[in-house]
Design an enzyme around this catalytic site. Structure first.
Site, mmCIF file in Angstrom:
data_model
loop_
_atom_site.group_PDB
_atom_site.id
_atom_site.type_symbol
_atom_site.label_atom_id
_atom_site.label_comp_id
_atom_site.label_asym_id
_atom_site.label_seq_id
_atom_site.Cartn_x
_atom_site.Cartn_y
_atom_site.Cartn_z
ATOM 1 N N SER A 29 0.811 -1.220 0.000
ATOM 2 C CA SER A 29 0.000 0.000 0.000
ATOM 3 C C SER A 29 0.843 1.269 0.000
ATOM 4 C CB SER A 29 -0.923 0.013 1.225
ATOM 5 O OG SER A 29 -0.163 -0.022 2.425
ATOM 6 N N ASN A 116 -1.636 -2.273 13.628
ATOM 7 C CA ASN A 116 -3.083 -2.083 13.736
ATOM 8 C C ASN A 116 -3.424 -0.771 14.430
ATOM 9 O OD1 ASN A 116 -3.050 -4.626 12.673
ATOM 10 N ND2 ASN A 116 -4.010 -5.649 14.418
ATOM 11 N N THR A 161 -40.308 26.504 -9.041
ATOM 12 C CA THR A 161 -40.576 25.156 -8.548
ATOM 13 C C THR A 161 -40.909 24.314 -9.774
ATOM 14 O OG1 THR A 161 -42.958 25.495 -8.238
ATOM 15 C CG2 THR A 161 -41.518 26.057 -6.386
ATOM 16 N N HIS A 162 -40.466 23.078 -9.794
ATOM 17 C CA HIS A 162 -40.660 22.198 -10.963
ATOM 18 C C HIS A 162 -40.047 22.810 -12.225
ATOM 19 C CE1 HIS A 162 -43.587 19.908 -8.537
ATOM 20 N NE2 HIS A 162 -44.036 21.091 -8.158
ATOM 21 N N SER A 283 -15.468 24.250 -27.212
ATOM 22 C CA SER A 283 -15.733 23.022 -27.948
ATOM 23 C C SER A 283 -14.634 22.800 -28.971
ATOM 24 C CB SER A 283 -17.101 23.118 -28.642
ATOM 25 O OG SER A 283 -17.240 22.101 -29.611
ATOM 26 N N LYS A 289 -19.059 27.885 -28.761
ATOM 27 C CA LYS A 289 -19.436 27.339 -27.463
ATOM 28 C C LYS A 289 -18.571 27.873 -26.317
ATOM 29 C CE LYS A 289 -21.922 24.444 -26.609
ATOM 30 N NZ LYS A 289 -21.651 23.004 -26.699
ATOM 31 N N ASN A 291 -18.525 26.407 -22.546
ATOM 32 C CA ASN A 291 -19.123 25.353 -21.737
ATOM 33 C C ASN A 291 -18.834 25.543 -20.250
ATOM 34 O OD1 ASN A 291 -20.026 24.071 -24.082
ATOM 35 N ND2 ASN A 291 -18.097 22.957 -24.308
ATOM 36 N N GLU A 296 -20.104 21.430 -14.387
ATOM 37 C CA GLU A 296 -20.439 20.059 -14.770
ATOM 38 C C GLU A 296 -19.548 19.053 -14.039
ATOM 39 O OE1 GLU A 296 -20.129 20.206 -19.003
ATOM 40 O OE2 GLU A 296 -22.031 21.258 -19.249
ATOM 41 N N TYR A 323 -9.005 -5.784 13.616
ATOM 42 C CA TYR A 323 -8.409 -5.453 12.325
ATOM 43 C C TYR A 323 -8.449 -6.638 11.372
ATOM 44 C CZ TYR A 323 -5.385 -3.715 8.697
ATOM 45 O OH TYR A 323 -4.911 -3.302 7.481
ATOM 46 N N GLN A 328 -7.483 -2.182 4.699
ATOM 47 C CA GLN A 328 -6.540 -1.459 3.846
ATOM 48 C C GLN A 328 -7.293 -0.716 2.739
ATOM 49 O OE1 GLN A 328 -2.543 -3.054 3.085
ATOM 50 N NE2 GLN A 328 -3.085 -3.057 0.915
ATOM 51 N N LYS A 331 -8.229 3.472 2.554
ATOM 52 C CA LYS A 331 -7.379 4.617 2.255
ATOM 53 C C LYS A 331 -7.662 5.255 0.895
ATOM 54 C CE LYS A 331 -3.930 2.624 5.235
ATOM 55 N NZ LYS A 331 -4.877 1.531 5.555
#
Length: 464
Positions: A29, A116, A161-162, A283, A289, A291, A296, A323, A328, A331
């Site tokens: 690791s 541990n 709303t909506h 783009s 464009k 963007n 996003e 443990y 592991q 992480k």
């Protein structure tokens, strides 16, 4: 590496055979947990002091060990540390290098200590440092939202709303609606910190420390606010990671909703805001464009962070006590989440600070139909039950639609024909600013209530 006996590993005494090189890579690791090198060094220096306090190190040995650990830390900080092929993790790497620098004395550091309790301590120490930065970034985001809201309170726009126009509001009210979500995130993060700040060191592998190590000293030395009262829980607990991942998932859900609103508002169809070039891209095919990639990506990363949380909870749910090597897997999702939420908060602050707001476009989007509720309220103030006024206002909307005009295009006589309680003052309803100011109860969009909202948020930030 394949010819190295397993006895060179921290756990190698029991084994006589060699580790399969694929297993070594699968088990290793260090490639990702090396980012905890400073926390590991810090924990080890504190533990060396604790060993001396119970007579397991002389004062001279403690000084030599501390100097050696400091030297290892400097190598990491300057990029000079050279991992060895057999280093499994950051703990193995640091202890191996310490022994190279100070000789066999380095072997005393692990007395009564297990990886541990060591790794659990390192992760808590490391996360506490990262949470400080994240808290600061979250406050920065809320602060810039409050500052803009304070300065831009004159701007009116439709509230939705909506995704349909509902009632007029202030732009400031919109900004603060998101700021309050982040205020709650700030509170939750601050409430989480004490549950991260729990010392596992001194728990050993699972059954505690046999050398009367002063764990309260260790907690004070390392800045923990409390210590694990049960050694089995201390080495096996990862609730603090789950809680942080859950916190991050909810915070990024709020981030995603803010991003979605601003993406919609930045379209040509709305034109309410324009993002700075610093937070936009173009783009590869369509030259016109611009963007909102920053927004996003913020929206997209919310799914990634939620996935980190869901994946680790699935890892955790089936484990037996204390443990297990499965832990592991805590992480990488934690590190990835910390990196992405930290960056997201900073990007969001930059987007909010630099975007251009088009008040005139927002004003143009206000049509008289968003005052239909005000029309109903007008009759309520004259004693008519709301359920009746709602229907009357609906008939006024239908009449205006039939005549292809706005509500203020109907005559006073038209209104009197809809209900006897309408009088000449009905024309005063058709004022967006007045509509907003009438909503002056706590939580509303009037200037007075915005003052209160701003004060509440500034108090949460520790500002006056």
């Amino acid at each position: 590496m394949t010819d190295q006996p397993t006895k060179q590993k921290l756990w190698g005494g029991r084994f006589t055979g060699k580790t399969d090189p694929l297993m070594h890579a699968f088990n290793q690791s260090l490639k990702y947990d090396q980012r905890m090198h400073a926390a590991d060094i810090r924990g080890s220096i504190a533990y060396a002091k604790a060993l001396r306090r119970v007579g397991l190190l002389t004062e001279e040995e403690e000084v030599k060990m501390t100097q050696g650990l400091d030297a290892v830390g400097r190598e990491w900080a300057t990029g000079q540390f050279q991992p060895a092929a057999d280093d499994e993790d950051i703990h193995t790497a640091n202890e191996r290098r310490l022994s190279e620098l100070i000789g066999s004395l380095g072997g005393k550091l692990h007395t009564g200590r297990s990886r541990n309790d060591q790794v659990a301590t390192d992760m808590r120490l490391w996360l506490l440092g990262e949470v400080d930065d994240i808290e600061s970034s979250l406050k920065g985001l809320v602060r810039i939202m409050v500052e803009r809201a304070d300065k831009e309170r004159d701007i009116l726009l439709p509230g939705y709303t909506h995704l349909q126009r509902g009632q007029p509001i202030r732009w400031s009210h919109f900004l603060l609606s998101h700021a309050f979500s982040f205020r709650n995130d700030l509170e939750r993060l601050q409430q989480l910190i004490p549950r991260i700040s729990v010392l596992p060191l001194g728990s050993g592998a699972l059954a505690g420390n046999p050398f009367l190590i002063d764990r309260e000293f260790l907690a004070k030395e390392l800045g923990f606010t409390s210590l694990a009262e049960n050694s089995m829980w201390g080495v096996g607990d990862r609730d603090f990671i789950v809680e942080f991942l859950m916190w991050s998932s909810l915070t990024m859900t709020h981030m995603s909703r803010l991003a979605e609103d601003l993406i919609v508002y930045s379209t040509a169809e709305f034109g309410f805001v324009t993002l700075s070039d610093a937070y936009s891209t173009g783009s590869s095919m369509m030259p016109q464009k611009k963007n909102p990639d920053s927004l996003e990506l913020l929206r997209g990363k919310s799914g990634r962070i939620f996935g980190n949380m869901a994946g680790f909870v699935m890892t955790l749910k089936g484990l037996p006590s204390t443990y297990n090597k499965d832990l592991q897997e805590d992480k990488e999702p934690l590190f990835d989440t910390v990196d992405n939420i930290s960056a997201s908060l900073k990007i969001a602050e930059g987007v909010i600070a630099t975007m251009e707001v088009h008040g005139e476009k927002m004003q143009q989007a206000l049509t008289m139909d968003v005052l239909a509720t005000d029309l109903a309220d007008y009759l309520v103030r004259k004693g008519v039950p709301f359920r009746e006024t709602h229907h009357v206002s609906g008939r006024a909307v239908a009449l205006a639609e039939a005549r292809k005009c706005q509500l203020n295009g109907l005559s006073v006589e038209d209104y009197k024909g809809l209900h006897e309680k309408f009088s000449d003052d009905v024309v005063e309803i058709f004022d967006f600013e007045a509509s907003v100011e009438r909503r002056s109860s706590i939580g509303g969009p009037s200037r007075k209530t915005l003052d209160r909202q701003i004060a509440v948020l500034r108090a949460a930030l520790g500002q006056k």
